[in-house]
Write an enzyme that holds these catalytic residues in place. Structure first.
Site, PDB file in Angstrom:
ATOM      1  NE  ARG A  26       0.889   0.091   4.970  1.00 44.93           N
ATOM      2  CZ  ARG A  26      -0.385  -0.623   4.652  1.00 44.93           C
ATOM      3  NH1 ARG A  26      -0.543  -1.789   5.556  1.00 44.93           N
ATOM      4  NH2 ARG A  26      -1.091  -0.241   3.996  1.00 44.93           N
ATOM      5  CB  CYS A 164      -6.105   6.629   6.483  1.00 45.32           C
ATOM      6  SG  CYS A 164      -4.924   4.978   6.426  1.00 45.32           S
ATOM      7  NE  ARG A 184      -1.719   8.561   6.421  1.00 43.09           N
ATOM      8  CZ  ARG A 184      -1.363   7.244   6.167  1.00 43.09           C
ATOM      9  NH1 ARG A 184      -0.663   6.949   5.143  1.00 43.09           N
ATOM     10  NH2 ARG A 184      -1.488   6.381   7.157  1.00 43.09           N
ATOM     11  CB  SER A 185      -3.206   6.590   2.115  1.00 37.13           C
ATOM     12  OG  SER A 185      -3.481   5.286   1.615  1.00 37.13           O
ATOM     13  CG  ASP A 187      -7.924  -0.822  -0.093  1.00 39.54           C
ATOM     14  OD1 ASP A 187      -8.632  -0.948  -1.220  1.00 39.54           O
ATOM     15  OD2 ASP A 187      -7.447  -1.529   0.578  1.00 39.54           O
ATOM     16  CG  ASN A 195     -11.881   5.710   5.011  1.00 38.92           C
ATOM     17  OD1 ASN A 195     -11.307   4.996   4.398  1.00 38.92           O
ATOM     18  ND2 ASN A 195     -12.170   5.675   6.510  1.00 38.92           N
ATOM     19  CG  HIS A 225      -3.821   2.743  -2.825  1.00 49.28           C
ATOM     20  ND1 HIS A 225      -3.865   3.938  -2.370  1.00 49.28           N
ATOM     21  CD2 HIS A 225      -4.351   1.720  -2.068  1.00 49.28           C
ATOM     22  CE1 HIS A 225      -3.826   3.635  -0.769  1.00 49.28           C
ATOM     23  NE2 HIS A 225      -4.317   2.191  -0.976  1.00 49.28           N
ATOM     24  CB  ILE A 226      -7.334  -0.378  -7.403  1.00 54.32           C
ATOM     25  CG1 ILE A 226      -8.478   0.535  -7.297  1.00 54.32           C
ATOM     26  CG2 ILE A 226      -7.659  -1.891  -7.422  1.00 54.32           C
ATOM     27  CD1 ILE A 226      -9.154   0.861  -8.553  1.00 54.32           C
ATOM     28  CE1 TYR A 227      -1.538  -2.478  -1.689  1.00 49.17           C
ATOM     29  CE2 TYR A 227      -3.810  -1.624  -0.787  1.00 49.17           C
ATOM     30  CZ  TYR A 227      -2.471  -1.842  -0.626  1.00 49.17           C
ATOM     31  OH  TYR A 227      -1.940  -0.905   0.734  1.00 49.17           O
TER      32      TYR A 227
END
Length: 286
Positions: A26, A164, A184-185, A187, A195, A225-227
Site C-alpha cells: 500500500r 485497524c 490487527r495492525s 504503526d 490507539n 511495525h516501524i516503517y
C-alpha cells in the site's frame, strides 16, 4: 526505569531487535515487523498510557473515539469534534472517490462507528452494539458477548477504510469492568500513541456511564511495525528515559450514553501531570 511505565518503549525495542522486514504494498515502503504484542493499562490507577519519550497529543484520539461512539460517518462531524484524522481517508483516497457507495464530500461510508451503532442485519434493520453493551453492563449483566465489533467484511466495499483496532470486549467481575481491545495492525511510532489512549478512554468512559469501577484494559496488537523511514528516529527516541504516566480527568457530569451522544466535547476531558521529552516529527505513511 520502571518496566510498567515503559512497556511501549520495550515493544519498540523488541521490533528493532526481533523484527523482520516486510514489504508494504500500500505504501511502497518496508516495515520492520513483529507478530503479537500484549499491552496492559491500569485504568483503576488512572495510568493514562500517553507516550512520554516524546510529546504526543491525546485530544484528537479522544475526539475520534467519541465520534465512533456516536456512529459518525462523515469527516466534517469528526472535524467539529476536534480531529482531522478522517479528512484524507474520506476525500483523498482515489479508490473511495470513485466508489459508487460514496455519498459526496467528507463521506466515510460504513466504517467503525457506523458498524458499532448500526450494524446492518441481512433480514432488515440494524443492531446497536454499543447500546446493548451499555444496557447490559448498567444492569450488572455480562453475557460473555459484550463485544463492540467494527470489522464487517461484507461491507468493506461500502467504506473508505478497513478498521485497524476492530474489536472491544467488555467483561465484568463483580462491579469491576475490564476491556480487551484487538488491533490487527499498528504503526508503532505514530498510530500507537493514538490507539493506546483510545483503549484507555473507552474503558474509563464506559465504566463511568455504567456506574462500574474501571479495572484494567488489555491491548492486543497482532502486527506491530516501524516503517523504514521511521527507524532512525525511533532509535533516538529509545535513548530517552520514560516519565511516570499522566492522569486522565473525565467530567463527572457525564453519566449516560445520551450525554456522550449529545453535549460532550473534548473540553470535558483533561490530562494532568504529563511530563514528556521533546517532540519528534515522524513521517506518516498514507
Amino acid at each position: 526505569m520502571n518496566s510498567k511505565h515503559s512497556q511501549y518503549e520495550d515493544l519498540c525495542q523488541r521490533v528493532i531487535d526481533e523484527g523482520i522486514w516486510v514489504e508494504n504494498e500500500r505504501t511502497g515502503k518496508r516495515c520492520l515487523t513483529i507478530i503479537n504484542a500484549d499491552l496492559e493499562y491500569d485504568v483503576s490507577a488512572n495510568e493514562f498510557p500517553l507516550v512520554t519519550t516524546r510529546k504526543a497529543f491525546w485530544k484528537a484520539a479522544i475526539a475520534e473515539m467519541l465520534g465512533y461512539i456516536r456512529g459518525y460517518d462523515n469527516a466534517a462531524d469528526f472535524r467539529n469534534l476536534g480531529t482531522k484524522t478522517w479528512d484524507a481517508n474520506a476525500n483523498l483516497n482515489e479508490a473511495w472517490l470513485n466508489n459508487p457507495h460514496r455519498k459526496g464530500e467528507d463521506d466515510m461510508g460504513r466504517v467503525y462507528g457506523v458498524q458499532g451503532r448500526k450494524w446492518a442485519k441481512p433480514d432488515g434493520g440494524f443492531v446497536d452494539q454499543y447500546k446493548k453493551i451499555i444496557d447490559n453492563l448498567s444492569k450488572g449483566i455480562d453475557d460473555r458477548g459484550e463485544i463492540l465489533n467494527f470489522y464487517n467484511p461484507g461491507e468493506f466495499h461500502m467504506g473508505c477504510l478497513r478498521p485497524c483496532m476492530y474489536s472491544h470486549q467488555f467483561s465484568l467481575l463483580g462491579d469491576t469492568l475490564y476491556l480487551n481491545s484487538s488491533q490487527r495492525s499498528n504503526d508503532l511510532p505514530l498510530g500507537h500513541t493514538f490507539n493506546a489512549c483510545q483503549v484507555f478512554f473507552l474503558a474509563a468512559i464506559t465504566a463511568q456511564i455504567t456506574g462500574l469501577k474501571a479495572g484494567k484494559a488489555y491491548h492486543k496488537i497482532v502486527n506491530g511495525h516501524i516503517y523504514e523511514d521511521q527507524l532512525e528516529l525511533m532509535k533516538e527516541q529509545l535513548k530517552r528515559e520514560p516519565y511516570a504516566p499522566p492522569k486522565l480527568i473525565i467530567n463527572p457530569d457525564i453519566k449516560t450514553l445520551e450525554d456522550l451522544e449529545t453535549w460532550v466535547t473534548v473540553d470535558d476531558f483533561e490530562v494532568v501531570g504529563y511530563e514528556h521529552h521533546e517532540p519528534i516529527k515522524y513521517p506518516f505513511s498514507v
